[in-house]
Design a protein around this motif. Structure first.
Motif, PDB file in Angstrom:
ATOM      1  N   ALA A 139       0.817  -1.207   0.000  1.00  0.00           N
ATOM      2  CA  ALA A 139       0.000   0.000   0.000  1.00  0.00           C
ATOM      3  C   ALA A 139       0.855   1.263   0.000  1.00  0.00           C
ATOM      4  CB  ALA A 139      -0.940  -0.009   1.205  1.00  0.00           C
ATOM      5  N   PHE A 140       2.058   1.179   0.562  1.00  0.00           N
ATOM      6  CA  PHE A 140       2.916   2.372   0.595  1.00  0.00           C
ATOM      7  C   PHE A 140       3.182   2.894  -0.808  1.00  0.00           C
ATOM      8  CE2 PHE A 140       7.109   4.226   0.000  1.00  0.00           C
ATOM      9  CZ  PHE A 140       6.976   5.372   0.772  1.00  0.00           C
ATOM     10  N   TYR A 141       3.493   1.997  -1.755  1.00  0.00           N
ATOM     11  CA  TYR A 141       3.878   2.439  -3.087  1.00  0.00           C
ATOM     12  C   TYR A 141       2.706   3.159  -3.771  1.00  0.00           C
ATOM     13  CZ  TYR A 141       7.633  -0.717  -1.892  1.00  0.00           C
ATOM     14  OH  TYR A 141       8.667  -1.328  -1.237  1.00  0.00           O
ATOM     15  N   ARG A 142       1.508   2.682  -3.549  1.00  0.00           N
ATOM     16  CA  ARG A 142       0.323   3.330  -4.130  1.00  0.00           C
ATOM     17  C   ARG A 142       0.087   4.687  -3.468  1.00  0.00           C
ATOM     18  NH1 ARG A 142      -1.311  -2.205  -3.399  1.00  0.00           N
ATOM     19  NH2 ARG A 142      -1.227  -3.265  -5.419  1.00  0.00           N
ATOM     20  N   GLN A 143       0.222   4.733  -2.157  1.00  0.00           N
ATOM     21  CA  GLN A 143      -0.005   5.984  -1.434  1.00  0.00           C
ATOM     22  C   GLN A 143       1.083   7.004  -1.739  1.00  0.00           C
ATOM     23  OE1 GLN A 143      -0.679   4.871   2.726  1.00  0.00           O
ATOM     24  NE2 GLN A 143      -2.015   3.203   2.031  1.00  0.00           N
ATOM     25  N   TRP A 144       2.288   6.539  -1.988  1.00  0.00           N
ATOM     26  CA  TRP A 144       3.398   7.419  -2.345  1.00  0.00           C
ATOM     27  C   TRP A 144       3.114   8.120  -3.675  1.00  0.00           C
ATOM     28  CZ3 TRP A 144       7.060   9.812  -0.029  1.00  0.00           C
ATOM     29  CH2 TRP A 144       8.244  10.213  -0.675  1.00  0.00           C
ATOM     30  N   VAL A 145       2.624   7.380  -4.644  1.00  0.00           N
ATOM     31  CA  VAL A 145       2.267   7.987  -5.932  1.00  0.00           C
ATOM     32  C   VAL A 145       1.107   8.965  -5.757  1.00  0.00           C
ATOM     33  CG1 VAL A 145       1.320   7.508  -8.225  1.00  0.00           C
ATOM     34  CG2 VAL A 145       3.137   6.068  -7.310  1.00  0.00           C
ATOM     35  N   ALA A 146       0.094   8.544  -5.000  1.00  0.00           N
ATOM     36  CA  ALA A 146      -1.081   9.400  -4.796  1.00  0.00           C
ATOM     37  C   ALA A 146      -0.721  10.716  -4.114  1.00  0.00           C
ATOM     38  CB  ALA A 146      -2.131   8.659  -3.978  1.00  0.00           C
ATOM     39  N   SER A 147       0.344  10.705  -3.313  1.00  0.00           N
ATOM     40  CA  SER A 147       0.755  11.929  -2.612  1.00  0.00           C
ATOM     41  C   SER A 147       1.472  12.904  -3.528  1.00  0.00           C
ATOM     42  CB  SER A 147       1.679  11.569  -1.451  1.00  0.00           C
ATOM     43  OG  SER A 147       2.969  11.173  -1.930  1.00  0.00           O
ATOM     44  N   GLY A 148       1.818  12.458  -4.739  1.00  0.00           N
ATOM     45  CA  GLY A 148       2.544  13.301  -5.670  1.00  0.00           C
ATOM     46  C   GLY A 148       4.037  13.352  -5.428  1.00  0.00           C
ATOM     47  N   MET A 149       4.563  12.440  -4.577  1.00  0.00           N
ATOM     48  CA  MET A 149       5.962  12.499  -4.184  1.00  0.00           C
ATOM     49  C   MET A 149       6.893  11.631  -5.034  1.00  0.00           C
ATOM     50  SD  MET A 149       6.161  14.705  -1.817  1.00  0.00           S
ATOM     51  CE  MET A 149       7.847  14.387  -1.297  1.00  0.00           C
ATOM     52  N   LYS A 150       6.329  10.716  -5.814  1.00  0.00           N
ATOM     53  CA  LYS A 150       7.189   9.742  -6.494  1.00  0.00           C
ATOM     54  C   LYS A 150       8.211  10.413  -7.412  1.00  0.00           C
ATOM     55  CE  LYS A 150       7.178   5.715  -9.545  1.00  0.00           C
ATOM     56  NZ  LYS A 150       7.835   6.332 -10.703  1.00  0.00           N
ATOM     57  N   ASP A 151       7.820  11.439  -8.115  1.00  0.00           N
ATOM     58  CA  ASP A 151       8.739  12.086  -9.049  1.00  0.00           C
ATOM     59  C   ASP A 151       9.627  13.127  -8.376  1.00  0.00           C
ATOM     60  OD1 ASP A 151       7.749  10.580 -11.163  1.00  0.00           O
ATOM     61  OD2 ASP A 151       6.156  12.014 -11.592  1.00  0.00           O
ATOM     62  N   LYS A 152       9.446  13.306  -7.049  1.00  0.00           N
ATOM     63  CA  LYS A 152      10.240  14.298  -6.331  1.00  0.00           C
ATOM     64  C   LYS A 152      11.388  13.681  -5.538  1.00  0.00           C
ATOM     65  CE  LYS A 152       6.270  17.413  -5.871  1.00  0.00           C
ATOM     66  NZ  LYS A 152       5.364  18.126  -4.939  1.00  0.00           N
ATOM     67  N   ILE A 153      11.176  12.484  -5.002  1.00  0.00           N
ATOM     68  CA  ILE A 153      12.217  11.803  -4.220  1.00  0.00           C
ATOM     69  C   ILE A 153      12.375  10.387  -4.764  1.00  0.00           C
ATOM     70  CG2 ILE A 153      12.996  11.076  -1.940  1.00  0.00           C
ATOM     71  CD1 ILE A 153      11.173  13.181  -0.717  1.00  0.00           C
ATOM     72  N   PRO A 154      13.538  10.005  -5.286  1.00  0.00           N
ATOM     73  CA  PRO A 154      13.724   8.666  -5.853  1.00  0.00           C
ATOM     74  C   PRO A 154      13.785   7.599  -4.764  1.00  0.00           C
ATOM     75  CG  PRO A 154      15.791   9.857  -5.890  1.00  0.00           C
ATOM     76  CD  PRO A 154      14.752  10.834  -5.414  1.00  0.00           C
ATOM     77  N   MET A 155      13.594   6.357  -5.187  1.00  0.00           N
ATOM     78  CA  MET A 155      13.498   5.248  -4.237  1.00  0.00           C
ATOM     79  C   MET A 155      14.369   4.077  -4.663  1.00  0.00           C
ATOM     80  SD  MET A 155      10.052   3.224  -2.960  1.00  0.00           S
ATOM     81  CE  MET A 155       9.244   4.800  -2.685  1.00  0.00           C
ATOM     82  N   ALA A 156      14.957   3.438  -3.654  1.00  0.00           N
ATOM     83  CA  ALA A 156      15.647   2.159  -3.829  1.00  0.00           C
ATOM     84  C   ALA A 156      15.086   1.197  -2.795  1.00  0.00           C
ATOM     85  CB  ALA A 156      17.155   2.323  -3.659  1.00  0.00           C
ATOM     86  N   SER A 157      15.299  -0.100  -2.998  1.00  0.00           N
ATOM     87  CA  SER A 157      14.705  -1.072  -2.081  1.00  0.00           C
ATOM     88  C   SER A 157      15.527  -2.349  -2.031  1.00  0.00           C
ATOM     89  CB  SER A 157      13.271  -1.403  -2.518  1.00  0.00           C
ATOM     90  OG  SER A 157      12.699  -2.374  -1.658  1.00  0.00           O
ATOM     91  N   THR A 158      15.571  -2.941  -0.838  1.00  0.00           N
ATOM     92  CA  THR A 158      16.186  -4.257  -0.673  1.00  0.00           C
ATOM     93  C   THR A 158      15.142  -5.363  -0.685  1.00  0.00           C
ATOM     94  OG1 THR A 158      16.021  -4.292   1.743  1.00  0.00           O
ATOM     95  CG2 THR A 158      17.949  -3.203   0.789  1.00  0.00           C
ATOM     96  N   THR A 159      13.864  -5.010  -0.870  1.00  0.00           N
ATOM     97  CA  THR A 159      12.791  -6.000  -0.764  1.00  0.00           C
ATOM     98  C   THR A 159      11.769  -5.930  -1.897  1.00  0.00           C
ATOM     99  OG1 THR A 159      11.627  -4.450   0.703  1.00  0.00           O
ATOM    100  CG2 THR A 159      12.864  -6.245   1.749  1.00  0.00           C
ATOM    101  N   PHE A 160      11.681  -4.804  -2.601  1.00  0.00           N
ATOM    102  CA  PHE A 160      10.670  -4.669  -3.648  1.00  0.00           C
ATOM    103  C   PHE A 160      10.929  -5.697  -4.750  1.00  0.00           C
ATOM    104  CE2 PHE A 160       8.617  -3.150  -7.432  1.00  0.00           C
ATOM    105  CZ  PHE A 160       7.443  -2.553  -6.987  1.00  0.00           C
ATOM    106  N   GLY A 161       9.978  -6.589  -4.967  1.00  0.00           N
ATOM    107  CA  GLY A 161      10.100  -7.592  -6.008  1.00  0.00           C
ATOM    108  C   GLY A 161      10.288  -9.005  -5.503  1.00  0.00           C
ATOM    109  N   ILE A 162      10.701  -9.188  -4.232  1.00  0.00           N
ATOM    110  CA  ILE A 162      10.881 -10.563  -3.761  1.00  0.00           C
ATOM    111  C   ILE A 162       9.532 -11.261  -3.604  1.00  0.00           C
ATOM    112  CG2 ILE A 162      13.108 -10.164  -2.671  1.00  0.00           C
ATOM    113  CD1 ILE A 162      11.705 -10.098   0.032  1.00  0.00           C
ATOM    114  N   GLY A 163       8.449 -10.482  -3.577  1.00  0.00           N
ATOM    115  CA  GLY A 163       7.099 -11.038  -3.612  1.00  0.00           C
ATOM    116  C   GLY A 163       6.380 -10.663  -4.897  1.00  0.00           C
ATOM    117  N   ASN A 164       7.163 -10.362  -5.959  1.00  0.00           N
ATOM    118  CA  ASN A 164       6.617  -9.981  -7.259  1.00  0.00           C
ATOM    119  C   ASN A 164       5.793  -8.695  -7.194  1.00  0.00           C
ATOM    120  OD1 ASN A 164       7.701 -11.819  -9.145  1.00  0.00           O
ATOM    121  ND2 ASN A 164       6.369 -13.435  -8.360  1.00  0.00           N
ATOM    122  N   GLU A 165       6.251  -7.753  -6.357  1.00  0.00           N
ATOM    123  CA  GLU A 165       5.602  -6.452  -6.290  1.00  0.00           C
ATOM    124  C   GLU A 165       5.625  -5.730  -7.635  1.00  0.00           C
ATOM    125  OE1 GLU A 165       6.801  -7.455  -2.084  1.00  0.00           O
ATOM    126  OE2 GLU A 165       7.694  -7.660  -4.075  1.00  0.00           O
TER     127      GLU A 165
END
Length: 413
Positions: free
Chosen positions: A237-263
């Motif tokens: 839910a964080f990733y969806r809420q992050w986009v909805a907040s308008g922040m995704k294009d303002k602060i980049p993201m990296a992850s050690t877990t995104f995708g291990i559950g096929n996110e």
């Protein structure tokens, strides 16, 4: 229980039964089958991690049987579904060791599930392989940990992310259990070593799905980079809420877990494009071994099968390393098989080359950095043969073969 070509599924619903063509099998001599158990979540809150691991376990066993089995004997695989219930993990480990009399168990997702099973399988002297990435520190001669640990990925990943995004101030979001807490400490260490600072680290129970207040705190802190160590379906839910907040294009993201559950499949490109991740396997690895593996996987399970994760690929490697060790030992007996695994045994497969480190029973493995783009991974960098440096600092099974501890690896300041 439903019998599907000598493979059994315990606790699985209809969605967990694979209705795909099986590999042709040779005729086996009338000898006892080798019993093998898989204990992974096919249902429950963390099934997104379990399903690809189950598929890869099934594929590896079917391929071995199609090639004549192991020591000329057919493998009979029993899959147990603990339904994301830690008590069921212990129960099924007991059943696999005592009633099924499995020669080996492949299973576990969260560290809690591994630690529910590990003492049971130690007690019954049943060999155990754990294939998901985790925080490191398990030191147990009966257990082989196949997934990557922070020491194998974050040392290269953290400076890469800081340089790519041109940032020094990092905000960490992590799951509130061993893996998240320890990984956050490693991130802080490597951020500091590269001239940056962690401005804040927030930890969340696995059932949290409302990140509104956290997003406001991030906006107030104004970091250069978000580092996500979030885990499980609720945290998506964080990733969806992050986009909805308008922040995704303002602060980049990296992850050690995104995708291990096929996110990357469960989220949209608007939600995930540009996230940078690091694991010991990506389906975007362009090698003949991985291309052949993916072709076999999707031919067997269909185009809509769960995408292959590090946990799935490392389960496939684990089965093949165990089979090689059994052939080398000439028996399925635990002690000779352990000795064969400790001899420097390697397997070259879809994830690259994996070699058992005898001191720790972890893998020396290849690690990769990739970018999520349009539901897929584009591999950007690879690093060959990364040793399990964090666990090497606390574990030496050659010196202390009776050790059976999970050490909390102290992250150097």
């Amino acid at each position: 229980m439903k019998d599907l070509q000598r493979r059994h599924f315990l606790g699985l619903g209809a969605a967990g039964i694979l209705a795909t063509p099986f590999l042709a099998r040779p005729a086996f001599a009338a000898t006892d089958k080798i019993q093998v158990a898989g204990i992974h979540d096919a249902s429950g809150g963390i099934d997104i991690y379990g399903r690809p691991m189950i598929n890869c376990l099934n594929l590896a066993v079917d391929k071995l049987n199609a090639a004549g089995g192991v020591l000329g004997r057919e493998i009979e695989l029993v899959n147990y579904d603990p339904q994301s219930n830690m008590q069921l993990y212990a129960q099924y480990a007991t059943e696999a060791a005592t009633r099924q009399k499995a020669a080996v168990v492949f299973g576990g997702i969260l560290s809690a599930s591994r630690e529910a099973m590990r003492p049971v399988l130690d007690r019954y002297r049943t060999l155990y392989f754990y294939s998901l990435l985790y925080e490191g520190g398990v030191c147990d001669r009966n257990t082989f940990c196949m997934g990557s640990t922070p020491g194998q990925t974050l040392e290269k990943f953290t400076p890469y992310v800081m340089q790519k995004f041109g940032g020094k101030k990092v905000y960490v979001l992590a799951a509130d259990y061993n893996y998240g807490q320890i990984t956050a400490l490693w991130i802080e260490k490597f951020v500091k070593e590269n001239g940056g600072e962690v401005v804040r680290a927030d930890f969340f129970p696995l059932d949290v799905n409302d990140f509104g207040s956290t997003i406001r705190q991030i906006q107030a802190a104004q970091p250069d980079i978000i580092m996500s160590v979030l885990v499980g379906g609720a945290h998506n839910a964080f990733y969806r809420q992050w986009v909805a907040s308008g922040m995704k294009d303002k602060i980049p993201m990296a992850s050690t877990t995104f995708g291990i559950g096929n996110e990357q499949v469960l989220t949209t490109p608007d939600e995930h494009n540009g996230i940078i991740v690091s694991y010991a396997y990506f389906d975007g690895i362009q090698t003949p071994e991985n291309e052949a593996f993916k072709a076999e996987y999707y031919a067997k399970f269909g185009d809509k099968a769960d995408a292959i994760t590090e946990g799935g690929a490392m389960t496939y490697h684990a089965v093949n390393l165990w089979a090689k060790a059994v052939e080398m030992a000439g028996t399925i007996e635990r002690e000779p098989v352990i000795e064969a695994l400790e001899s420097g045994l390697s397997f070259a497969g879809p994830a690259g080359l994996t070699t058992i480190n005898a001191q720790t029973h972890h893998n020396t493995l290849d690690s990769y950095i990739a970018e999520v783009r349009d539901n897929n991974y584009v591999v950007l960098e690879s690093y060959a043969q990364q040793p399990p440096s964090d666990t090497l600092a606390v574990c030496d099974l050659k010196v202390n073969p009776t050790d059976a501890t999970q050490y909390v690896v102290e992250v150097p300041k």
